[in-house]
Design a protein around this motif. Structure first.
Motif, PDB file in Angstrom:
ATOM      1  N   UNK A   9       6.648  32.219  -7.893  1.00 43.74           N
ATOM      2  CA  UNK A   9       4.847  31.582  -8.276  1.00 43.74           C
ATOM      3  C   UNK A   9       4.277  32.229  -7.534  1.00 43.74           C
ATOM      4  N   UNK A  10       2.277  31.993  -7.577  1.00 41.48           N
ATOM      5  CA  UNK A  10       2.170  32.416  -6.830  1.00 41.48           C
ATOM      6  C   UNK A  10       0.844  31.426  -6.111  1.00 41.48           C
ATOM      7  N   UNK A  11       0.440  32.606  -4.700  1.00 38.94           N
ATOM      8  CA  UNK A  11      -0.189  31.379  -3.792  1.00 38.94           C
ATOM      9  C   UNK A  11      -0.975  32.079  -3.193  1.00 38.94           C
ATOM     10  N   UNK A  12      -2.314  32.180  -2.770  1.00 38.96           N
ATOM     11  CA  UNK A  12      -3.705  31.742  -3.405  1.00 38.96           C
ATOM     12  C   UNK A  12      -3.911  32.002  -1.335  1.00 38.96           C
ATOM     13  N   UNK A  13      -2.824  33.145  -0.834  1.00 39.25           N
ATOM     14  CA  UNK A  13      -2.676  33.650   0.783  1.00 39.25           C
ATOM     15  C   UNK A  13      -2.281  35.432   0.194  1.00 39.25           C
ATOM     16  N   UNK A  14      -3.110  36.191   1.171  1.00 39.02           N
ATOM     17  CA  UNK A  14      -2.834  37.773   1.401  1.00 39.02           C
ATOM     18  C   UNK A  14      -1.186  37.808   1.806  1.00 39.02           C
ATOM     19  N   UNK A  15      -0.846  38.977   0.924  1.00 39.23           N
ATOM     20  CA  UNK A  15       0.782  39.373   0.843  1.00 39.23           C
ATOM     21  C   UNK A  15       1.197  39.117   2.126  1.00 39.23           C
ATOM     22  N   UNK A  16       0.703  39.706   3.103  1.00 35.00           N
ATOM     23  CA  UNK A  16       0.758  40.044   4.487  1.00 35.00           C
ATOM     24  C   UNK A  16       1.255  38.800   5.684  1.00 35.00           C
ATOM     25  N   UNK A  17       0.476  37.428   4.701  1.00 36.11           N
ATOM     26  CA  UNK A  17       0.534  36.093   5.270  1.00 36.11           C
ATOM     27  C   UNK A  17       1.774  35.646   5.136  1.00 36.11           C
ATOM     28  N   UNK A  18       2.065  35.887   3.679  1.00 36.35           N
ATOM     29  CA  UNK A  18       3.482  35.240   2.899  1.00 36.35           C
ATOM     30  C   UNK A  18       4.669  35.874   3.755  1.00 36.35           C
ATOM     31  N   UNK A  19       4.510  37.354   3.464  1.00 39.34           N
ATOM     32  CA  UNK A  19       5.810  37.807   3.813  1.00 39.34           C
ATOM     33  C   UNK A  19       5.735  37.182   5.465  1.00 39.34           C
ATOM     34  N   UNK A  21       5.593  34.194   6.308  1.00 36.42           N
ATOM     35  CA  UNK A  21       5.619  33.427   6.543  1.00 36.42           C
ATOM     36  C   UNK A  21       7.801  33.255   5.769  1.00 36.42           C
ATOM     37  N   UNK A  22       7.690  33.675   5.275  1.00 35.19           N
ATOM     38  CA  UNK A  22       8.699  33.450   3.944  1.00 35.19           C
ATOM     39  C   UNK A  22       9.939  33.953   5.007  1.00 35.19           C
ATOM     40  N   UNK A  23       9.241  35.026   5.789  1.00 36.75           N
ATOM     41  CA  UNK A  23      10.689  36.429   6.423  1.00 36.75           C
ATOM     42  C   UNK A  23      11.097  35.045   7.851  1.00 36.75           C
ATOM     43  N   UNK A  24      10.409  34.539   8.687  1.00 34.44           N
ATOM     44  CA  UNK A  24      10.656  33.486   9.609  1.00 34.44           C
ATOM     45  C   UNK A  24      11.467  32.114   8.654  1.00 34.44           C
ATOM     46  N   UNK A  25      12.495  32.393   8.516  1.00 34.92           N
ATOM     47  CA  UNK A  25      13.937  31.178   7.906  1.00 34.92           C
ATOM     48  C   UNK A  25      13.526  29.989   8.944  1.00 34.92           C
ATOM     49  N   UNK A  26      12.730  29.801  10.271  1.00 36.98           N
ATOM     50  CA  UNK A  26      12.916  28.413  10.157  1.00 36.98           C
ATOM     51  C   UNK A  26      11.651  28.159  10.048  1.00 36.98           C
ATOM     52  N   UNK A  27      10.733  28.490   8.295  1.00 32.96           N
ATOM     53  CA  UNK A  27      10.112  27.732   8.142  1.00 32.96           C
ATOM     54  C   UNK A  27      11.062  26.991   6.632  1.00 32.96           C
ATOM     55  N   UNK A 139       6.749  23.962  -3.878  1.00 33.69           N
ATOM     56  CA  UNK A 139       7.091  23.303  -2.459  1.00 33.69           C
ATOM     57  C   UNK A 139       6.337  24.668  -2.241  1.00 33.69           C
ATOM     58  N   UNK A 140       7.101  26.032  -2.012  1.00 29.33           N
ATOM     59  CA  UNK A 140       7.386  27.207  -1.695  1.00 29.33           C
ATOM     60  C   UNK A 140       5.589  27.168  -1.737  1.00 29.33           C
ATOM     61  N   UNK A 141       4.878  27.578  -2.222  1.00 30.84           N
ATOM     62  CA  UNK A 141       3.333  27.663  -2.334  1.00 30.84           C
ATOM     63  C   UNK A 141       2.328  26.668  -1.459  1.00 30.84           C
ATOM     64  N   UNK A 142       3.164  25.187  -1.563  1.00 28.84           N
ATOM     65  CA  UNK A 142       2.528  23.945  -1.018  1.00 28.84           C
ATOM     66  C   UNK A 142       2.551  24.387   0.800  1.00 28.84           C
ATOM     67  N   UNK A 143       4.021  24.594   0.602  1.00 24.69           N
ATOM     68  CA  UNK A 143       3.739  24.562   2.450  1.00 24.69           C
ATOM     69  C   UNK A 143       3.284  26.282   2.941  1.00 24.69           C
ATOM     70  N   UNK A 144       3.055  27.518   2.936  1.00 17.97           N
ATOM     71  CA  UNK A 144       2.031  28.518   2.634  1.00 17.97           C
ATOM     72  C   UNK A 144       1.113  28.032   3.200  1.00 17.97           C
ATOM     73  N   UNK A 145       0.631  27.636   1.692  1.00 19.97           N
ATOM     74  CA  UNK A 145      -1.013  27.628   1.122  1.00 19.97           C
ATOM     75  C   UNK A 145      -1.159  26.790   2.548  1.00 19.97           C
ATOM     76  N   UNK A 146      -0.253  25.730   3.162  1.00 20.09           N
ATOM     77  CA  UNK A 146      -1.114  24.312   4.094  1.00 20.09           C
ATOM     78  C   UNK A 146      -0.506  25.227   5.688  1.00 20.09           C
ATOM     79  N   UNK A 147       0.493  25.579   5.718  1.00 16.59           N
ATOM     80  CA  UNK A 147       0.871  26.967   6.685  1.00 16.59           C
ATOM     81  C   UNK A 147       0.030  27.445   7.832  1.00 16.59           C
ATOM     82  N   UNK A 148      -1.064  28.638   6.272  1.00 20.43           N
ATOM     83  CA  UNK A 148      -1.339  29.835   6.668  1.00 20.43           C
ATOM     84  C   UNK A 148      -3.056  29.524   6.467  1.00 20.43           C
ATOM     85  N   UNK A 149      -3.545  29.754   7.491  1.00 22.75           N
ATOM     86  CA  UNK A 149      -5.278  29.338   6.812  1.00 22.75           C
ATOM     87  C   UNK A 149      -5.519  30.375   6.006  1.00 22.75           C
ATOM     88  N   UNK A 150      -6.929  29.575   5.125  1.00 20.16           N
ATOM     89  CA  UNK A 150      -7.101  31.152   4.180  1.00 20.16           C
ATOM     90  C   UNK A 150      -8.000  31.784   4.581  1.00 20.16           C
TER      91      UNK A 150
END
Length: 150
Positions: A9-19, A21-27, A139-150
């Protein structure tokens, strides 16, 4: 018996922010409806050796899961191995790639393996996971984009 599924999936956020978010399994409960609860040990940043313990619900059955982070290379790679003794276990990870315009390509994959009676069930679990893989990516794309400000 074992087999793999993946989603890209392609996510509209920078790689550092996506990383981050995903590195914290509590998400995980934000994009995986099967995860009922999850905790991290030890406190602090995720690293090799971090353990995530969760309760998941599959096919109307709740099971305890324990995953250990086995590979961690910010901001491009996370790997995990399931430590729990369930009938079907998973090993997988995220691969992240920075794209132009502050976007990120994420590949999530898991290899499912059956143990004991789970050898008979792993084909069904794998089929369900492969069917859900495109939606899981969305779902990953939507969750990251909703949780990480643009």
């Amino acid at each position: 018996m074992s087999g793999e599924f993946e989603s890209i999936v392609e996510i509209d956020r920078p790689v550092e922010q996506v990383f981050a978010y995903l590195a914290d399994g509590r998400n995980d409960p934000e994009f995986s409806p099967r995860v009922q609860e999850i905790a991290k040990t030890p406190d602090g940043p995720t690293a090799v050796g971090t353990i995530f313990r969760s309760t998941v619900k599959d096919a109307r059955m709740k099971t305890a899961r324990e995953f250990r982070i086995t590979g961690f290379d910010p901001p491009r790679l996370v790997r995990w191995t399931e430590q729990s003794k369930n009938m079907v276990t998973a090993e997988g990870g995220y691969d992240l790639e920075a794209l132009p315009g502050g976007r990120t390509r994420v590949r999530i994959f898991n290899t499912l393996e059956g143990h004991g009676f789970g050898k008979l069930l792993v084909g069904l679990a794998l089929s369900a996971a492969r069917r859900d893989a495109p939606d899981f990516g969305r779902r990953i794309k939507a969750a990251v984009e909703a949780s990480v400000p643009a």
